[in-house]
Scaffold this active site. Structure first.
Site, PDB file in Angstrom:
ATOM      1  N   ASP A 461       0.605  27.808   5.516  1.00 59.65           N
ATOM      2  CA  ASP A 461       1.439  26.620   5.441  1.00 59.65           C
ATOM      3  C   ASP A 461       1.147  25.761   6.649  1.00 59.65           C
ATOM      4  O   ASP A 461       0.640  26.258   7.637  1.00 59.65           O
ATOM      5  CB  ASP A 461       2.908  27.046   5.567  1.00 59.65           C
ATOM      6  N   ASP A 783       7.240  30.275   3.894  1.00 56.51           N
ATOM      7  CA  ASP A 783       8.593  30.386   4.413  1.00 56.51           C
ATOM      8  C   ASP A 783       9.638  30.056   3.362  1.00 56.51           C
ATOM      9  O   ASP A 783      10.752  30.516   3.422  1.00 56.51           O
ATOM     10  CB  ASP A 783       8.789  29.494   5.642  1.00 56.51           C
TER      11      ASP A 783
END
Length: 1173
Positions: A461, A783
């Site tokens: 990410d 996440d």
């Protein structure tokens, strides 16, 4: 049922009654209420309690203020309603583990041999010493010697006991560590509740009935509750009900929230109504626990319902899967097994299993041949050459000989099978996991740490991993002006400023706040959503405050909230005006929100028309330049609905989110973490490709990727947006095609504006791809809740410990406690270290095995007696193995591990260099030992130990052979520290105190055994000269090692490698074999041979499986059970268990009703898919 009040014995009932009397509702009332769903529940609440507020009053809690947090009150609640804790299954006792260790086949054979040997040594036949039995009985010079025959049997038994204790202790400490890790994960899990009007986070176990809990997107609910207030709340209840559709929760329709379910959208508050064993998850657990014993009996009887064996194990337990493993091995079930996709074994595990099988086969053949040769030689020599007849009174003596031969054969087998291997794997994994904690890696699945060493690709990410996730607004476009830094408040028209401040303050989660710094002079603390924090920071920079505005419009007054989700990419809040009209504030990704805008506030603060061409110009002049500076752009807008138009259709989102008026566009910077560029260049040097997958727009993504070093100038790497990516990889029907994907992924470095599905597709595509010389092993970081499927699909999933949602943590293998990319590099280092430790151990172990087997074999064939006795072999095997695995498995990692390419899936465990070392050292040791064996007596001027009769005292000759053998192993242990042909084997030895102490300790023990071991160890004391010679020959190993490393490996083409991974051809084969249990190649080979002896090897597998936190079995239990808020999740992710029948017979439906997680292929093809974690 283990509910805490209902079933108490009458003695306590008075006191209990008082507790219940304190509250206007009992545990049973609440339990009955929580059993109901949707409409029924709403009616029941209305009939019995009036409304949710009525329940709150009876539970003595305030929906706004929460509980007082007074310890006495909390204690009362614990007494009346129970604690929020589901007790884990009891750990196995030490004795049970001892019993399990005793089941090992080789040990059983040794025990039998030792007992026969003992029995025979006590039985003295009357005519035993007569001449008629030949030279057999010669040499028992005196009675004392003949009496000592029991010692060998006793010594074997004793060493067996030690082996068993060591194994059991190992399993026990492993179990303890696992439970420690478990409880650590448990303690780390916190949940937000309101107490005394303050929002605080408390550990999940401390939640009590009556608490007011705040729930938001990404939470895993820790207890049952009833909704008090909710905004656009959607819950994934598949883990309990098996329905994959998200369930909308609202006060009117369905206010019941269940523990173990995931919040997929929205936010709200609930009053906790059941905790622990009384919650829905707890009730199912209790059912499972209660039915476990009867069910197990049934399984044993019928042996066909294997679905059940998988399910009745409560999931907390490691043993569950272990016993399951055993069940599977012990029962050759005729029934075709239902296809529960088992995760492909971890890379290392697969290789080790195959290697163990190969070694075991060789050892078995050798030992059988040894026994046959010994017996034939004896029979021919005694009855043919010497022409004796078999006399009845001689039978016991002959049998004693046969038993001795049998013991020698077993010894050969014992030495051949590397029992130390599971031990080495366990120790090195456990050691690494402990140390990785210090490097901010919380490992949830042990095998993840070695898989990480093989990683060839990382999909990361952007936000929070590569960047600091501390957002600040640095540019803004307000009132037709592009400010390169945040403007002064007086530069903006008051009307515009007012509108913007209101919009930001109200249209953001009220849980998001900016708090004063913890330390003097520190940065203010950002709590909640980081993007919203940056906007609130902008409000503060404009010398305004958001808190008074929020106090004026509390959450209860918000008319409707459209919360942010990955498909909307915007958030809107609707307020009702006093005149009956409505005003809606919106904010979101600028390219999305601007498309919905038809007006914009000009320099005077007045709305003017905003046409598509104006929008294009703005994108070109404002948004792109901001994005090229690596900024995220957010557009803030509003819309008024006049009162006369009546109430709009709120559910029709497309019409509502339209005709907006743009207030401002802001550019938010999220600075790259200072240590990331160095970490990424380390990865690239180590042969790992880093790809960035982000929801940001492509310009921002490109700018950040360049800053990080993911994109290098002058390289032809691809940057794409999700839309383009999908066009390239899907065919006309919209299905993903592997061939098309294979054309894209090798060059792809940045995937922007990507949806969670794109991430999952990319990860799956890379893992399944067979282009390139090695198969890829992929790590993924995530996440958000939406990253769950990709984290599960990846070989290793990293979840963020700080920013990550519970769902992401559940799906992950490793949690990064500091959310930092450099910790991933550390994980790679540790993973490679585990792999190397095991290779080092193998190199050492196999040298010992090869030499010992050949010595025992040839010695036995030529001299009718193994020069290394059973007890000595056991000492070499047990102590050398156990201690060497300890010494070699705890080598600390060095940076140099990151200088080589990853091994990948199909590289063999034993490389050519290692094979060269193993065979080279074996040659040296064999030459020395045979020289000593056949010429040692003249060299040392001692009596020959060859052809000594049965029960004769130990000779110096054989003691020297044994001692030299051990000395050579000791020094070879130092050689084994390097496996890539390095010259300096002592490098960094002082950094590993364990290694030094093991080597010195073994040396000391050896002195004790030789000097004082006497009869049990078949040793006599040696003189100092003889000792020096032994050590000198041992040191020769080190010099010989230098000689071997001077031979270039590439000339030795004839050396075979061993312990390969799974090759491409086999993968295709695998997909054909539908209905095979699980494709375990070792099992297939076993079936071909159908040799019972290999059950011993199964212990190696089983032991490994214990370590590898169980990927088997429990798939069939609905996810929730597994995930009582923290159980180390095995392998359903939130979407698994979709088709599980109805909630009533939840645990015991057959495992066929399980679909594998996250859109993996249908079960037929899935037998090889890694749909596991």
């Amino acid at each position: 049922m283990a509910n805490n009040t209902a079933d108490h014995p009458p003695g306590n009932s008075v006191a209990e009654g008082n507790h219940d009397g304190d509250f206007g509702v009992t545990v049973m009332d609440l339990r009955d209420l929580m059993e109901l769903r949707s409409g029924e529940a709403v009616n029941k609440i209305q009939d019995t309690y009036g409304d949710v507020q009525g329940i709150c009053r009876r539970l003595k809690t305030s929906p706004i203020e929460g509980l007082s947090g007074n310890p006495v009150d909390l204690e009362k609640r614990h007494a009346a309603f129970g604690k929020n804790f589901i007790p884990p299954k009891k750990a196995k006792t030490f004795l049970q583990l001892v019993w399990e260790a005793l089941q090992d086949v080789t040990l059983i054979i040794l025990e039998i041999a030792a007992i026969i040997s003992l029995g025979l040594s006590f039985y003295h036949p009357p005519g035993g010493d007569s001449e008629a039995c030949g030279q057999v009985s010669g040499g028992a010079e005196d009675e004392g010697e003949a009496q000592a025959g029991w010692i060998e049997g006793a010594a074997i038994l004793f060493s067996v006991i030690i082996v068993v204790l060591v194994t059991a202790f190992n399993d026990w400490s492993k179990e303890k560590q696992f439970r420690g890790l478990q409880s650590r994960i448990e303690q780390e899990q916190k949940f937000t509740v309101i107490r005394k009007g303050q929002v605080i986070q408390i550990p999940v176990a401390e939640i009590v009935v009556g608490d007011i809990a705040q729930i938001k997107y990404g939470d895993l609910l820790p207890a049952d509750g009833i909704l008090i207030q909710g905004n656009d709340l959607k819950i994934d209840e598949s883990s309990l009900t098996g329905e994959s559709d998200q369930v909308r929760k609202s006060l009117e329709k369905d206010p019941m929230l269940l523990s173990g379910t995931h919040v997929m959208e929205g936010s709200g508050r609930m009053v906790v109504s059941a905790v622990g064993l009384n919650s829905q998850t707890g009730i199912i657990f209790t059912l499972l626990g209660a039915s476990e014993n009867d069910e197990e009996k049934k399984v044993k009887k019928t042996k066909t319902q294997d679905g059940i064996a998988l399910e009745i194990q409560p999931l907390k337990s490691e043993e569950a899967a272990e016993s399951e493993e055993k069940e599977e091995k012990e029962e050759a079930k005729p029934v075709k097994k239902v296809n529960v996709t088992k995760k492909e074994k971890s890379v290392l595990q697969g290789k080790l299993t195959r290697l163990a099988v190969q070694i075991g086969k060789a050892g078995l053949i050798m030992s059988a041949v040894t026994v046959i040769i010994l017996i034939l030689y004896f029979v021919i020599d005694t009855f043919a050459v010497q022409g004796r007849t078999w006399l009845a009174e001689c039978t016991p003596i002959y049998i004693q000989y046969f038993v001795k031969f049998f013991i020698i054969g077993v010894t050969v087998l014992v030495v051949a099978v590397p029992e130390g291997l599971p031990l080495a794997v366990t120790i090195s994994l456990a050691y690494s996991v402990k140390k990785m904690m210090k490097d901010n890696n919380l490992v949830r699945h042990l095998d993840a740490c070695e898989t990480m060493g093989n990683a060839t690709a990382i999909c990361s990410d952007k936000t929070g991993t590569l960047t600091m996730n501390r957002m600040t607004v640095v540019q803004a476009y307000i009132g037709d002006t592009h400010y390169k830094k945040v403007p002064e408040p007086d530069a903006i028209k008051p009307e515009t400023l007012e509108m913007m401040v209101n919009s930001i303050s109200i249209n953001s989660a009220y849980t998001t706040k900016i708090l004063p710094p913890e330390k003097e002079g520190g940065l203010p603390r950002h709590v909640g959503n980081k993007t919203e924090c940056s906007l609130l920071g902008l409000v503060l920079e404009l010398k305004r405050d958001y808190q008074p505005i929020r106090d004026e419009v509390p959450e209860e007054k918000l008319y409707k909230v459209y919360t942010f989700n990955s498909s909307r990419k915007s958030m809107s809040t609707v307020l009702k005006n006093p005149d009956g009209g409505f005003r809606m504030y919106s904010k979101g990704a600028s390219e999305i929100v601007l498309r919905k805008c038809s007006r914009i506030l000009d320099a005077q603060g007045q709305p003017r028309i905003f046409k598509p061409k104006d929008r294009d110009e703005m994108v070109h002049k404002v948004i792109e330049p901001m994005a090229c500076d690596g900024l995220r752009t957010i557009c803030v807008a509003y819309r008024d609905f006049p009162a006369e138009a009546g109430e709009p259709q709120w559910d029709n989102e497309n019409d509502i989110l339209n005709e907006l008026t743009c207030i401002a566009v802001v550019g938010i910077e999220d600075p790259v973490r200072p240590e990331v560029p160095a970490a990424i260049s380390k990865c690239q040097r180590a042969g790992i490709t880093v790809r960035m997958v982000t929801g940001d727009n492509i310009n921002t993504a490109r700018a950040i990727a360049t800053k990080c070093g993911i994109l290098l100038p002058g390289e032809d790497f691809l940057c794409m947006e999700g839309k383009e990516f999908n066009q390239q990889i899907r065919n006309d029907k919209g299905e993903v095609e592997q061939d098309r994907l294979d054309k894209v992924w090798p060059k792809l470095r940045v995937l922007a504006r990507s949806s969670p599905t794109d991430k999952h597709t990319l990860v799956k595509g890379i893992i399944d791809s067979t282009v390139g010389e090695t198969r890829q092993v992929v790590a993924v970081t995530g996440d958000g809740t939406n990253d769950g499927p990709a984290l599960k699909k990846a070989d290793v999933g990293f979840a963020m410990g700080i920013a990550g949602t519970d769902v992401a943590k559940e799906a992950s293998d490793i949690i990064l406690t500091d959310d930092n990319f450099t910790s991933i590099v550390k994980a790679v280092m540790w993973g490679r270290n585990v792999y190397d430790s095991i290779s080092k151990f193998l190199q050492f172990q196999l040298t010992v095995n090869v030499v010992a087997v050949i010595v025992a074999f040839t010695g036995a064939c030529i001299t009718q007696d193994s020069p290394l006795k059973a007890v000595q072999m056991l000492w070499v095997n047990l102590i050398m193995d156990t201690l060497a695995s300890l010494a070699l498995a705890t080598e600390p990692p060095t940076e140099s591990l990151l200088l080589r390419k990853p091994y990948g899936r199909d590289k063999p465990l034993i490389s050519r260099t290692m094979m060269k070392n193993i065979l080279g050292h074996a040659v040296y040791q064999l030459v020395i030992i045979f020289t000593l064996l056949f010429a040692g007596e003249t060299f040392f001027d001692i009596d020959s130990g060859r052809n000594a009769p049965l029960h004769s005292p130990p000779s110096e000759h054989y003691t020297i052979v044994f001692n030299v053998f051990v000395m050579m192993q000791l020094f070879n242990e130092i050689n084994a520290r390097k496996i890539h042909g390095e010259r300096n084997v002592f490098e960094g030895v002082y950094r590993n105190p364990i290694f030094c102490s093991v080597v010195l300790g073994t040396f000391a023990l050896q002195i004790v055994i030789v000097q004082f071991g006497g009869k049990p160890f078949s040793c006599t004391a040696l003189t100092i000269d003889q000792w020096l010679w032994c050590v000198f020959i041992g040191v020769g190993e080190l010099l010989w090692g230098q000689l071997i490393s001077a031979i270039p490996t590439h000339h030795l083409k004839f050396l075979k490698e061993a312990g390969h991974g799974i090759t491409k051809e086999e993968i295709h084969e695998e997909q054909m074999t539908e209905g095979a249990d699980e494709i375990d190649h070792a099992e297939m080979e076993l079936r071909r041979g159908q040799i019972l002896w290999f059950r011993g090897l199964n212990r190696i597998q089983t032991q490994m499986d214990v370590v590898y936190t169980f990927q088997t079995g429990q798939a069939a239990v609905p996810g929730a059970l597994r995930r009582q808020p923290s159980v180390v999740s095995q392998h359903n992710d939130a979407t698994a268990a979709k088709t599980l029948s109805s909630p009533t017979h939840v645990g015991l439906s057959s495992s066929s009703s399980l679909t594998n997680s996250a859109g993996a292929p249908p079960p037929a093809a899935a037998s090889s898919s890694t749909a596991g974690n």
